[in-house]
Scaffold this active site. Sequence first.
Site, mmCIF file in Angstrom:
data_model
loop_
_atom_site.group_PDB
_atom_site.id
_atom_site.type_symbol
_atom_site.label_atom_id
_atom_site.label_comp_id
_atom_site.label_asym_id
_atom_site.label_seq_id
_atom_site.Cartn_x
_atom_site.Cartn_y
_atom_site.Cartn_z
ATOM 1 N N ASN A 176 -11.179 8.332 -11.125
ATOM 2 C CA ASN A 176 -11.554 6.918 -10.997
ATOM 3 C C ASN A 176 -12.883 6.730 -10.269
ATOM 4 O OD1 ASN A 176 -10.677 7.490 -8.448
ATOM 5 N ND2 ASN A 176 -9.101 5.909 -8.360
ATOM 6 N N THR B 52 -7.370 0.601 -8.013
ATOM 7 C CA THR B 52 -7.202 2.060 -8.005
ATOM 8 C C THR B 52 -7.097 2.593 -9.440
ATOM 9 O OG1 THR B 52 -5.989 1.850 -5.922
ATOM 10 C CG2 THR B 52 -5.792 3.947 -7.086
ATOM 11 N N PHE C 282 1.263 13.457 -6.152
ATOM 12 C CA PHE C 282 -0.080 13.714 -6.688
ATOM 13 C C PHE C 282 -1.026 14.326 -5.661
ATOM 14 C CE2 PHE C 282 0.072 9.210 -5.363
ATOM 15 C CZ PHE C 282 -1.013 9.142 -4.491
ATOM 16 N N TYR D 191 -7.322 12.713 2.875
ATOM 17 C CA TYR D 191 -6.219 12.135 2.105
ATOM 18 C C TYR D 191 -4.865 12.335 2.799
ATOM 19 C CZ TYR D 191 -9.150 10.973 -1.923
ATOM 20 O OH TYR D 191 -10.083 10.404 -2.753
ATOM 21 N N ARG E 298 -14.954 0.877 -11.427
ATOM 22 C CA ARG E 298 -13.863 1.572 -12.134
ATOM 23 C C ARG E 298 -13.565 0.917 -13.481
ATOM 24 N NH1 ARG E 298 -10.162 2.212 -6.707
ATOM 25 N NH2 ARG E 298 -10.843 4.297 -6.071
ATOM 26 N N ARG F 53 -14.902 -2.789 -1.941
ATOM 27 C CA ARG F 53 -13.615 -2.700 -2.653
ATOM 28 C C ARG F 53 -13.596 -3.644 -3.861
ATOM 29 N NH1 ARG F 53 -10.167 1.575 -1.459
ATOM 30 N NH2 ARG F 53 -8.644 0.323 -2.574
ATOM 31 N N GLU G 88 -13.297 7.117 8.712
ATOM 32 C CA GLU G 88 -13.812 7.938 7.610
ATOM 33 C C GLU G 88 -15.289 8.271 7.821
ATOM 34 O OE1 GLU G 88 -12.677 5.845 4.008
ATOM 35 O OE2 GLU G 88 -10.624 6.592 4.187
ATOM 36 N N LYS H 271 -17.020 10.317 -6.418
ATOM 37 C CA LYS H 271 -16.147 11.486 -6.564
ATOM 38 C C LYS H 271 -16.747 12.481 -7.576
ATOM 39 C CE LYS H 271 -11.837 9.002 -5.477
ATOM 40 N NZ LYS H 271 -10.472 8.693 -5.958
ATOM 41 N N HIS I 189 -14.575 6.389 -4.269
ATOM 42 C CA HIS I 189 -13.674 6.067 -3.153
ATOM 43 C C HIS I 189 -14.383 5.101 -2.215
ATOM 44 C CE1 HIS I 189 -11.218 6.510 0.456
ATOM 45 N NE2 HIS I 189 -12.358 6.595 1.112
HETATM 46 N N1 ATP Z 1 0.020 7.726 -8.950
HETATM 47 C C1 ATP Z 1 -1.110 8.426 -8.820
HETATM 48 N N2 ATP Z 1 -1.357 9.505 -9.600
HETATM 49 C C2 ATP Z 1 -2.486 10.225 -9.476
HETATM 50 N N3 ATP Z 1 -3.456 9.949 -8.595
HETATM 51 C C3 ATP Z 1 -3.280 8.895 -7.798
HETATM 52 C C4 ATP Z 1 -2.091 8.067 -7.860
HETATM 53 N N4 ATP Z 1 -2.206 7.071 -6.932
HETATM 54 C C5 ATP Z 1 -3.383 7.278 -6.322
HETATM 55 N N5 ATP Z 1 -4.019 8.363 -6.835
HETATM 56 C C6 ATP Z 1 -5.319 8.899 -6.425
HETATM 57 O O1 ATP Z 1 -5.373 8.913 -5.003
HETATM 58 C C7 ATP Z 1 -6.490 8.158 -4.544
HETATM 59 C C8 ATP Z 1 -6.108 7.480 -3.249
HETATM 60 O O2 ATP Z 1 -5.093 6.543 -3.503
HETATM 61 P P1 ATP Z 1 -5.113 5.124 -2.820
HETATM 62 O O3 ATP Z 1 -3.801 4.504 -3.043
HETATM 63 O O4 ATP Z 1 -5.623 5.277 -1.420
HETATM 64 O O5 ATP Z 1 -6.151 4.358 -3.743
HETATM 65 P P2 ATP Z 1 -7.547 3.715 -3.446
HETATM 66 O O6 ATP Z 1 -7.580 3.298 -2.014
HETATM 67 O O7 ATP Z 1 -7.857 2.703 -4.472
HETATM 68 O O8 ATP Z 1 -8.480 4.900 -3.748
HETATM 69 P P3 ATP Z 1 -9.496 5.605 -2.788
HETATM 70 O O9 ATP Z 1 -8.718 5.922 -1.524
HETATM 71 O O10 ATP Z 1 -9.905 6.827 -3.582
HETATM 72 O O11 ATP Z 1 -10.575 4.615 -2.606
HETATM 73 C C9 ATP Z 1 -6.819 7.194 -5.683
HETATM 74 O O12 ATP Z 1 -8.176 6.838 -5.734
HETATM 75 C C10 ATP Z 1 -6.445 8.019 -6.909
HETATM 76 O O13 ATP Z 1 -7.539 8.830 -7.327
#
Ligand code: ATP
Length: 154
Positions: A115, A94, A60, A52, A105, A88, A131, A12, A118
């Site tokens: 973080n 996350t 968010f 997303y 992370r 993962r 994706e 990212k 992705h």
């Molecule tokens: N509560 C939150 N507040 C702010 N940002 C968030 C929150 N929850 C998730 N995110 C952001 O949205 C992204 C996507 O959320 P998701 O739940 O899909 O997490 P992830 O699968 O671990 O991450 P990614 O999809 O980035 O690999 C997260 O990586 C994070 O950057």
Amino acid sequence: MSEHERTFVMVKPDGVQRGLIGDIVSRFEDRGLKMVGGKFMQIDQELAEEHYGEHEDKPFFDGLVDFITSGPVFAMVWEGQDATRQVRTMMGETDPAESAPGTIRGDYGLDLGRNVIHGSDHEDEGANEREIELFFDEDELVDWDQIDSSWLYE
Ligand SMILES: Nc1ncnc2c1ncn2[C@@H]1O[C@H](COP(=O)(O)OP(=O)(O)OP(=O)(O)O)[C@@H](O)[C@H]1O
């Protein structure tokens, strides 16, 4: 599922600007995964909203789209045995605060937004291929079965 598969991974904007691309690529190479595609690119609003899309109703969402479009990312495709789950595991949780040291992370993440990385969700069947298709044309990906590497072992 533990088949040979491809998965989508992205450093990212925070990871790119902090100079972490090389370290992250090294970790996956060391683990025995093979890179089949890589692209240094700027994500536009449309691609961000599609990528997303599952979060569009979340509070968010706007911040997430602003962040992911704020600077270049390094998008990649990696392949290997159980690649989605392996990535993962190496990424951590996350929330960096819940990620073990030694994970990407856990070592570098600052907070939920920043973080660093992705990776496709291994619990979402087909997310990896969806994706990959969103970010890459098939002709941008290498088929390692077609590459002659016999000279390496002569
Ligand atoms: N509560 C939150 N507040 C702010 N940002 C968030 C929150 N929850 C998730 N995110 C952001 O949205 C992204 C996507 O959320 P998701 O739940 O899909 O997490 P992830 O699968 O671990 O991450 P990614 O999809 O980035 O690999 C997260 O990586 C994070 O950057």
